[in-house]
Scaffold this motif. Sequence first.
Motif, PDB file in Angstrom:
ATOM      1  N   LEU A 152       0.849  -1.187   0.000  1.00 35.02           N
ATOM      2  CA  LEU A 152       0.000   0.000   0.000  1.00 35.02           C
ATOM      3  C   LEU A 152       0.896   1.254   0.000  1.00 35.02           C
ATOM      4  O   LEU A 152       2.100   1.152   0.270  1.00 35.02           O
ATOM      5  CB  LEU A 152      -0.905  -0.032   1.234  1.00 35.02           C
ATOM      6  N   PRO A 153       0.329   2.437  -0.252  1.00 32.77           N
ATOM      7  CA  PRO A 153       1.143   3.654  -0.344  1.00 32.77           C
ATOM      8  C   PRO A 153       2.060   3.873   0.867  1.00 32.77           C
ATOM      9  O   PRO A 153       3.140   4.435   0.733  1.00 32.77           O
ATOM     10  CB  PRO A 153       0.085   4.765  -0.425  1.00 32.77           C
ATOM     11  N   LYS A 154       1.623   3.381   2.037  1.00 39.41           N
ATOM     12  CA  LYS A 154       2.448   3.597   3.242  1.00 39.41           C
ATOM     13  C   LYS A 154       3.863   3.019   3.073  1.00 39.41           C
ATOM     14  O   LYS A 154       4.800   3.492   3.708  1.00 39.41           O
ATOM     15  CB  LYS A 154       1.752   2.952   4.454  1.00 39.41           C
ATOM     16  N   ALA A 155       3.976   1.979   2.255  1.00 43.45           N
ATOM     17  CA  ALA A 155       5.283   1.343   2.083  1.00 43.45           C
ATOM     18  C   ALA A 155       6.170   2.115   1.106  1.00 43.45           C
ATOM     19  O   ALA A 155       7.361   1.863   0.999  1.00 43.45           O
ATOM     20  CB  ALA A 155       5.101  -0.087   1.586  1.00 43.45           C
ATOM     21  N   GLU A 156       5.572   3.019   0.401  1.00 48.93           N
ATOM     22  CA  GLU A 156       6.361   3.780  -0.576  1.00 48.93           C
ATOM     23  C   GLU A 156       7.055   4.967   0.074  1.00 48.93           C
ATOM     24  O   GLU A 156       6.803   6.129  -0.254  1.00 48.93           O
ATOM     25  CB  GLU A 156       5.429   4.256  -1.716  1.00 48.93           C
ATOM     26  N   ARG A 157       7.913   4.681   1.014  1.00 52.56           N
ATOM     27  CA  ARG A 157       8.682   5.722   1.680  1.00 52.56           C
ATOM     28  C   ARG A 157      10.146   5.347   1.571  1.00 52.56           C
ATOM     29  O   ARG A 157      10.462   4.219   1.215  1.00 52.56           O
ATOM     30  CB  ARG A 157       8.269   5.802   3.152  1.00 52.56           C
ATOM     31  N   PRO A 158      11.021   6.301   1.902  1.00 50.12           N
ATOM     32  CA  PRO A 158      12.439   5.910   1.882  1.00 50.12           C
ATOM     33  C   PRO A 158      12.643   4.664   2.744  1.00 50.12           C
ATOM     34  O   PRO A 158      12.054   4.538   3.823  1.00 50.12           O
ATOM     35  CB  PRO A 158      13.156   7.120   2.503  1.00 50.12           C
ATOM     36  N   GLU A 214      11.063   1.932  11.449  1.00 48.61           N
ATOM     37  CA  GLU A 214       9.783   1.593  12.068  1.00 48.61           C
ATOM     38  C   GLU A 214       9.685   0.103  12.406  1.00 48.61           C
ATOM     39  O   GLU A 214       9.044  -0.284  13.361  1.00 48.61           O
ATOM     40  CB  GLU A 214       8.627   2.006  11.138  1.00 48.61           C
ATOM     41  N   LEU A 215      10.317  -0.733  11.585  1.00 47.27           N
ATOM     42  CA  LEU A 215      10.154  -2.176  11.767  1.00 47.27           C
ATOM     43  C   LEU A 215      11.370  -2.853  12.386  1.00 47.27           C
ATOM     44  O   LEU A 215      11.508  -4.059  12.343  1.00 47.27           O
ATOM     45  CB  LEU A 215       9.836  -2.842  10.421  1.00 47.27           C
ATOM     46  N   LYS A 216      12.265  -2.078  12.984  1.00 47.45           N
ATOM     47  CA  LYS A 216      13.525  -2.699  13.405  1.00 47.45           C
ATOM     48  C   LYS A 216      13.340  -3.730  14.504  1.00 47.45           C
ATOM     49  O   LYS A 216      14.135  -4.621  14.671  1.00 47.45           O
ATOM     50  CB  LYS A 216      14.553  -1.630  13.784  1.00 47.45           C
ATOM     51  N   ARG A 217      12.260  -3.618  15.268  1.00 48.76           N
ATOM     52  CA  ARG A 217      12.055  -4.605  16.329  1.00 48.76           C
ATOM     53  C   ARG A 217      11.349  -5.869  15.838  1.00 48.76           C
ATOM     54  O   ARG A 217      11.194  -6.816  16.601  1.00 48.76           O
ATOM     55  CB  ARG A 217      11.279  -3.970  17.477  1.00 48.76           C
ATOM     56  N   THR A 218      10.898  -5.834  14.647  1.00 44.82           N
ATOM     57  CA  THR A 218      10.265  -7.039  14.086  1.00 44.82           C
ATOM     58  C   THR A 218      10.962  -7.414  12.775  1.00 44.82           C
ATOM     59  O   THR A 218      10.457  -7.144  11.680  1.00 44.82           O
ATOM     60  CB  THR A 218       8.765  -6.795  13.803  1.00 44.82           C
ATOM     61  N   GLN A 224      11.746  -8.218   6.810  1.00 43.10           N
ATOM     62  CA  GLN A 224      12.172  -9.113   5.720  1.00 43.10           C
ATOM     63  C   GLN A 224      11.045  -9.299   4.700  1.00 43.10           C
ATOM     64  O   GLN A 224      11.275  -9.263   3.489  1.00 43.10           O
ATOM     65  CB  GLN A 224      12.571 -10.472   6.320  1.00 43.10           C
ATOM     66  N   ILE A 225       9.825  -9.463   5.201  1.00 43.87           N
ATOM     67  CA  ILE A 225       8.684  -9.637   4.314  1.00 43.87           C
ATOM     68  C   ILE A 225       8.502  -8.410   3.432  1.00 43.87           C
ATOM     69  O   ILE A 225       8.326  -8.496   2.219  1.00 43.87           O
ATOM     70  CB  ILE A 225       7.394  -9.891   5.140  1.00 43.87           C
ATOM     71  N   LEU A 226       8.597  -7.263   4.074  1.00 41.68           N
ATOM     72  CA  LEU A 226       8.394  -6.015   3.350  1.00 41.68           C
ATOM     73  C   LEU A 226       9.479  -5.815   2.295  1.00 41.68           C
ATOM     74  O   LEU A 226       9.217  -5.391   1.160  1.00 41.68           O
ATOM     75  CB  LEU A 226       8.384  -4.840   4.333  1.00 41.68           C
ATOM     76  N   GLU A 227      10.711  -6.163   2.674  1.00 37.86           N
ATOM     77  CA  GLU A 227      11.814  -6.033   1.716  1.00 37.86           C
ATOM     78  C   GLU A 227      11.613  -6.961   0.509  1.00 37.86           C
ATOM     79  O   GLU A 227      11.858  -6.592  -0.625  1.00 37.86           O
ATOM     80  CB  GLU A 227      13.157  -6.306   2.412  1.00 37.86           C
ATOM     81  N   PHE A 228      11.127  -8.148   0.820  1.00 38.95           N
ATOM     82  CA  PHE A 228      10.845  -9.083  -0.275  1.00 38.95           C
ATOM     83  C   PHE A 228       9.792  -8.493  -1.220  1.00 38.95           C
ATOM     84  O   PHE A 228       9.911  -8.535  -2.437  1.00 38.95           O
ATOM     85  CB  PHE A 228      10.338 -10.427   0.276  1.00 38.95           C
ATOM     86  N   MET A 229       8.756  -7.887  -0.613  1.00 34.26           N
ATOM     87  CA  MET A 229       7.675  -7.316  -1.418  1.00 34.26           C
ATOM     88  C   MET A 229       8.181  -6.161  -2.277  1.00 34.26           C
ATOM     89  O   MET A 229       7.796  -6.016  -3.436  1.00 34.26           O
ATOM     90  CB  MET A 229       6.529  -6.824  -0.512  1.00 34.26           C
ATOM     91  N   ILE A 230       9.066  -5.333  -1.695  1.00 35.13           N
ATOM     92  CA  ILE A 230       9.614  -4.212  -2.465  1.00 35.13           C
ATOM     93  C   ILE A 230      10.448  -4.755  -3.631  1.00 35.13           C
ATOM     94  O   ILE A 230      10.302  -4.332  -4.779  1.00 35.13           O
ATOM     95  CB  ILE A 230      10.455  -3.281  -1.557  1.00 35.13           C
ATOM     96  N   GLY A 231      11.266  -5.765  -3.306  1.00 37.17           N
ATOM     97  CA  GLY A 231      12.083  -6.386  -4.355  1.00 37.17           C
ATOM     98  C   GLY A 231      11.225  -7.042  -5.427  1.00 37.17           C
ATOM     99  O   GLY A 231      11.647  -7.219  -6.570  1.00 37.17           O
ATOM    100  N   ASN A 232       9.999  -7.406  -5.061  1.00 38.15           N
ATOM    101  CA  ASN A 232       9.116  -8.114  -5.996  1.00 38.15           C
ATOM    102  C   ASN A 232       8.150  -7.141  -6.688  1.00 38.15           C
ATOM    103  O   ASN A 232       7.082  -7.530  -7.117  1.00 38.15           O
ATOM    104  CB  ASN A 232       8.323  -9.174  -5.226  1.00 38.15           C
ATOM    105  N   LEU A 233       8.526  -5.871  -6.741  1.00 39.40           N
ATOM    106  CA  LEU A 233       7.720  -4.829  -7.384  1.00 39.40           C
ATOM    107  C   LEU A 233       6.357  -4.658  -6.717  1.00 39.40           C
ATOM    108  O   LEU A 233       5.366  -4.300  -7.345  1.00 39.40           O
ATOM    109  CB  LEU A 233       7.539  -5.105  -8.876  1.00 39.40           C
ATOM    110  N   GLY A 234       6.322  -4.973  -5.406  1.00 37.31           N
ATOM    111  CA  GLY A 234       5.111  -4.659  -4.647  1.00 37.31           C
ATOM    112  C   GLY A 234       3.965  -5.626  -4.788  1.00 37.31           C
ATOM    113  O   GLY A 234       2.849  -5.335  -4.374  1.00 37.31           O
ATOM    114  N   PHE A 235       4.240  -6.797  -5.367  1.00 33.67           N
ATOM    115  CA  PHE A 235       3.136  -7.707  -5.634  1.00 33.67           C
ATOM    116  C   PHE A 235       3.609  -9.155  -5.556  1.00 33.67           C
ATOM    117  O   PHE A 235       4.670  -9.494  -6.076  1.00 33.67           O
ATOM    118  CB  PHE A 235       2.589  -7.396  -7.033  1.00 33.67           C
TER     119      PHE A 235
END
Length: 814
Positions: free
Chosen positions: A184-190, A197-201, A206-217
Amino acid sequence: MFAKIAIPSPLTDFFTYEVPPKMEEQIFIGQRVFVPFGKFRKVTGFVVVLTYEKPEFKTKKIIDLLDDKPIFTTEMLKLAKWISNYYIAPLGEVMKTFLPKGIFVNSEKRFFRTEKKLPKNLSQEESLVLEFLGEEGRIYKDLDKKFKSVNFVLNTLIGKGLVKLDYGLQKNVKAKMEKFVKLLPKAERPLEEVQEELKRTPKQLQILEFMIGNLGFSKLSALLKATKSYHAQVKLLQEKGFLEIYEQEVQREVYQGIEQKELSQLNLEQEVICDKIDFAVTNKKFKTFLLHGITGSGKTRVYINALKKVIDSGKTGIVLVPEIALTPQTVTRFKEAFGEEVAVLHSQMSVGERFDSWRSVHEGKVKIVVGARSAIFAPLKNIGIIVVDEEHEFSYKQFDSSPRYQARDVAVVRGKLNNCVVILGSATPSVESFHNAKTGKYDLLLLRKRAIKEAKLPETEVVNLVSEKENLGQWAVPVFSGKLITAIDQTLKKGEQVILLQNKRGFSTFLQCVAKDCEYVAKCENCEVSLVFHQSEKILRCHYCDYQMKVPETCPDCSEVTIKQSGIGTQKVENLLGSLFPNSGIVRMDIDTTRNKKDSHQKILEAFGEKKYQILLGTQMVAKGLDFPNVTLVGVVSADTGLLLPDFRAGEKSFQLLAQVSGRSGRGKTGGEVIIQTSFPHNPVIQFSKEHNYNGFFDSEIEIRKVALYPPFCRLVMILFRGEDEQKVLEMAKEFRKNIPHKHFLIVLGPTQAPLSKIKNNYRYQILLKIDKKQDLNNRETNQILKNVREDLKSKFQKNKVSVSIDIDPFGML
Ligand SMILES: [Zn+2]
Ligand SMILES: [Zn+2]
């Protein structure tokens, strides 16, 4: 307006109905409609004619329109009419066979509103339907109960974009849903901000990074697998507003994960043939080729080449393969060449899978259909080529229910309707097709060499079981000759594999009493056939009606303990093999090992391909289309099983089976060998098989057909009479015969008792017609005669409880 509607009933071709004025704009030829039928019934039918001419009789009104667009094209409708005329089958019944099964079951379709508010300018009916749908939507069954012409109203609402439907038809035909994840748009930040924000989890990061690497989908399942995470962790990210999990409809893909591959180089022989076909494709005229290529000569490679040419020119193609050969091996070849452009249709698929495939063809999403018999009805548009592989196969003929069509012949007709190229391919063409090629009706193409340079046709040896028996001094012919045992032993020692054919399933094929003067044979209670002993379940079973009984300990006729098993089935061969070669893996493939489990056929072949077994044993199932380079020995346990059947096709079938199974040997570089065991070593079928001499076989067979007057020198029609009262069956058959007028182009034989004289408690008599093809083109006159006689005698047949079925071009006499 009035419509002629074809209804799937065994009675008449079509019925006339009135079209209510409000439906006039939405009704089309080739559409399905819902109509009242008889006193109380409502049935589905097909629009075949629309007219403003008012009929003289009273008409009922169409209740509802079931499709928003026609599902039959003009071309499909023409084909259906041809089949209906030629095979004497009601048009509605023919049209029904064009469609996948699930499409007739409407009751679980679910409809939803797309908007919460009711828009203005709706008719009263439309508002009522929308209100009834509510927020949850409704299934068709409920809507149908409440409203009269509900499909019509729904179609209008769908047209206005106010209603959508879940395409599933039944529970098991529902479209398949799968979960996907998108950012979602919230993930489109630096990235640093997100990381902070996610350093404690760390898992979520990792999931989010995978999603970014996967063009968001991503597919949810793929995401979980790649990041080794759990559904709950993804859900937490959804709660934080980074991403969304949602469901989407996906196609059920049966043959997943096959990657497209470069095609192998054509050899010189193949190239010449491909040029000829290309030329015909470019010409856009109707032409039928008979591709006669020895086993392993690369016929499929030629088909693929021709299909490529057709697809490149913007057209589509159908490939028919025998049901039994529709293994992943075959499908993979086409998938590798054409990827997503191929849809597969065959009866082993679930109703849902078949429906998905059919729908994607109907919607024009695929260009090539690969399938068994009924794939010839695929709703493709703009057809440029039709291929029928193994054109001689009997499974192309539907014999057990109407329409009793021959898919190969329908293919040629459909080719003609489309002005396109038809390729019939075989290593052992049917006598009819080869005759057509020799007389110039088809163009003959030859492949004489095996595609792999080093591979040659195997050496074949014929073993005489009668002299083997005498040599051994045994009282009966042995199952295995010394020669075959030695050959199996040597092959296994070299680490190579063996295929063995025994075209009879079960253990022993019948049970008899050997006491003097007693003639007891264990027979089925319902059928005039002997029961087959099945060792694994220790029962006797009828192969026609599945009647079962325990093995009697003493003879039911003479009470002696002289019951003996005779005849050899696959189970017995398997047992013997096990004791002869205890250290090798043996796998059996016949109806009994493959009937209940969906993929068992495929699994057996995969395991054999991976060399988990050394010996594959089975019925004709092991003879067809398999390509295992490591198989260097093929053994035919008994070539006699089909040789002596009382059927004009017995020789042809036996030759084909022997040639096909021999063709499984030596497909790799190491060469191969075939051993055929028989009690009739001098039979011409056996001799020509040994020499791989198709032409020799054809020349001898065509003479026999000519002298005895069988196809291709005439056309056959088999009329079968069935009923529980034998006297009445015979009486009605005689009556039918009496009503067939004398014609110079017609020979009428019978009625005689059918070779299988009683099945499932029904006695069977038959009449055989031989028709001079030149004098009665397309059976036109004969068919009219048969229709008239059947119509005239209808009430008599009903009264006597005798049924009659007419089979045009029956495959054989059994
Ligand atoms: Zn039976
Ligand atoms: Zn007896």
